[in-house]
Design a protein around this motif. Structure first.
Motif, PDB file in Angstrom:
ATOM      1  N   SER A  13       0.844  -1.193   0.000  1.00  0.00           N
ATOM      2  CA  SER A  13       0.000   0.000   0.000  1.00  0.00           C
ATOM      3  C   SER A  13       0.880   1.243   0.000  1.00  0.00           C
ATOM      4  N   LYS A  15       1.229   5.161   1.466  1.00  0.00           N
ATOM      5  CA  LYS A  15       0.780   6.164   2.433  1.00  0.00           C
ATOM      6  C   LYS A  15       0.482   7.451   1.688  1.00  0.00           C
ATOM      7  N   ARG A  20      -4.436   5.563   3.386  1.00  0.00           N
ATOM      8  CA  ARG A  20      -3.617   4.556   2.718  1.00  0.00           C
ATOM      9  C   ARG A  20      -4.329   4.104   1.444  1.00  0.00           C
TER      10      ARG A  20
END
Length: 68
Positions: A13, A15, A20
């Motif tokens: 993922s 940020k 997210r």
């Protein structure tokens, strides 16, 4: 590198300011082949780290892959 660790599954993922953003689910090997982007995070291959908010950095994932 430990060959078996390279085939474990992680969730990648990114940020962002608003939280997210999921990138995808892939093997450790595929995740380490992604470009080095500081905002990328990886779930731990052996723990359900996504549910408790703990993620690994690229360096930590690489260290995991090198463990026997």
């Amino acid at each position: 590198m430990s060959e078996s660790n390279l085939y474990r599954i992680v969730e990648v993922s990114m940020k962002r300011e608003g939280g997210r953003r999921d990138v995808g689910i892939m093997t450790v090997r595929q995740a380490l082949e992604l470009p080095e982007v500081p905002s990328l995070e990886y779930s731990h291959p052996e723990l359900n780290s996504r549910s408790d908010g703990r993620f690994l950095t690229r360096d930590q994932l690489q260290a995991y892959a090198q463990c026997a």
